[in-house]
Design an enzyme around this catalytic site. Sequence first.
Site, short mmCIF file in Angstrom:
data_model
loop_
_atom_site.label_atom_id
_atom_site.label_comp_id
_atom_site.label_asym_id
_atom_site.label_seq_id
_atom_site.Cartn_x
_atom_site.Cartn_y
_atom_site.Cartn_z
N HIS A 206 0.84 -1.19 0.00
CA HIS A 206 0.00 0.00 0.00
C HIS A 206 0.88 1.25 0.00
O HIS A 206 2.09 1.17 0.24
CB HIS A 206 -0.90 0.02 1.25
CG HIS A 206 -0.12 0.21 2.53
ND1 HIS A 206 0.63 -0.80 3.09
CD2 HIS A 206 0.04 1.29 3.34
CE1 HIS A 206 1.21 -0.36 4.20
NE2 HIS A 206 0.87 0.91 4.36
N ASP A 208 0.73 5.22 1.89
CA ASP A 208 0.02 5.91 2.96
C ASP A 208 -0.79 7.06 2.37
O ASP A 208 -0.37 7.71 1.41
CB ASP A 208 1.02 6.45 3.99
CG ASP A 208 1.63 5.34 4.84
OD1 ASP A 208 1.20 4.18 4.70
OD2 ASP A 208 2.55 5.63 5.63
N HIS A 262 4.80 0.21 0.03
CA HIS A 262 5.55 -0.58 1.01
C HIS A 262 4.63 -1.64 1.60
O HIS A 262 3.41 -1.60 1.40
CB HIS A 262 6.16 0.31 2.10
CG HIS A 262 5.18 1.23 2.77
ND1 HIS A 262 4.68 2.37 2.16
CD2 HIS A 262 4.59 1.19 4.00
CE1 HIS A 262 3.84 2.99 2.98
NE2 HIS A 262 3.76 2.29 4.09
N ARG A 272 6.23 -8.86 15.80
CA ARG A 272 6.86 -7.57 15.49
C ARG A 272 5.92 -6.45 15.91
O ARG A 272 4.70 -6.57 15.80
CB ARG A 272 7.15 -7.48 13.99
CG ARG A 272 7.69 -6.14 13.51
CD ARG A 272 7.90 -6.15 11.99
NE ARG A 272 8.46 -4.90 11.50
CZ ARG A 272 7.72 -3.87 11.08
NH1 ARG A 272 6.40 -3.95 11.10
NH2 ARG A 272 8.31 -2.77 10.64
#
Length: 328
Positions: A206, A208, A262, A272
Amino acid sequence: MESDTPFQENCKTLFSNFIEEQNPENPFTAYDEYELLLVDLSRSGLSDHDRKECERDLAMAAKQCGLFQVVNHGVSWEILAKLKSEQEKLFRQPFEKKVNKFLNCYRWGSPAATSLMQFSWSEAFHIPLENIPVLKGFNSSLSTTIAVFAEVASELAKRIAEILAENLGSKTTFFAKNCMASSCYLRMNRYPRCPISSEIYGLVPHTDSDFLTILCQDQVGGLQMVKDGKWVSIKPNPQALIVIIGDLFQAWSNGVYKSIEHRVISNHEGERFSVGYFLCPSNDTVIQGCNENEPCMYRKFSFREYRQQVQEDVKSTGSKVGLSRFLM
């Protein structure tokens, strides 16, 4: 810690057929590790020469890559350590408690996904800054910690945005006027251990949708970006915060700064964590090229219009389309 989020149980249709969906060109193969461009912000407070060099480096990183690192950024490691501690405690609560107690800000998986390639093996707390005081009734320590981090992250984001605007020849109060606490938000992410990590994203590819994002991540790794037409893995840097240029900045800069695609790759060995601060304008803010003397790549649109289009595309296709919807 084993995930207490019932991804597979609640999305049986998607997961029961994941073998048939496998792509012969596996998108999760090993990728080269890439060390992001790094900008030392301490130089902005030194001599005039150092300040200008620092500003040029920021602009170059935003033009060439759209996703880069900053050090000496003004966010203390005490704040970041406290934030991670509070974040971990929040995510370790039972799933039902997270869903019911934090109904308006807890997210998990991808409700609109129609295939595993549209599914994110992750959970998050999406917290508008104006709602931070409300959290005090649930957890005062969490609320206080988030408020402190949001304040310094906001200062950092606006500082970088103003430098990038000035590089375009636009001495503007645009960000100070339009990107207020009432429109910005934090997103705390957890990517649980994934037993089928070779088949699924932690967070789907995607861009941002904001002006820019300040991202704090741990040392587990998994963040990837498109570089020269291929995916590369970003090497974690314990000293740095990551800056991600968003769609609005690409449109506002008339394509000078790049909103880079990203994603996060899931991990079968451990979990994570990351936290993002998103610099957003009010819904009524109109986005148009900042240089009136240049032909615009994108038509004028409000942030509300952009968000609605993104939501419609995700609902109808399972994926975000983004800025291409607004090309002239």
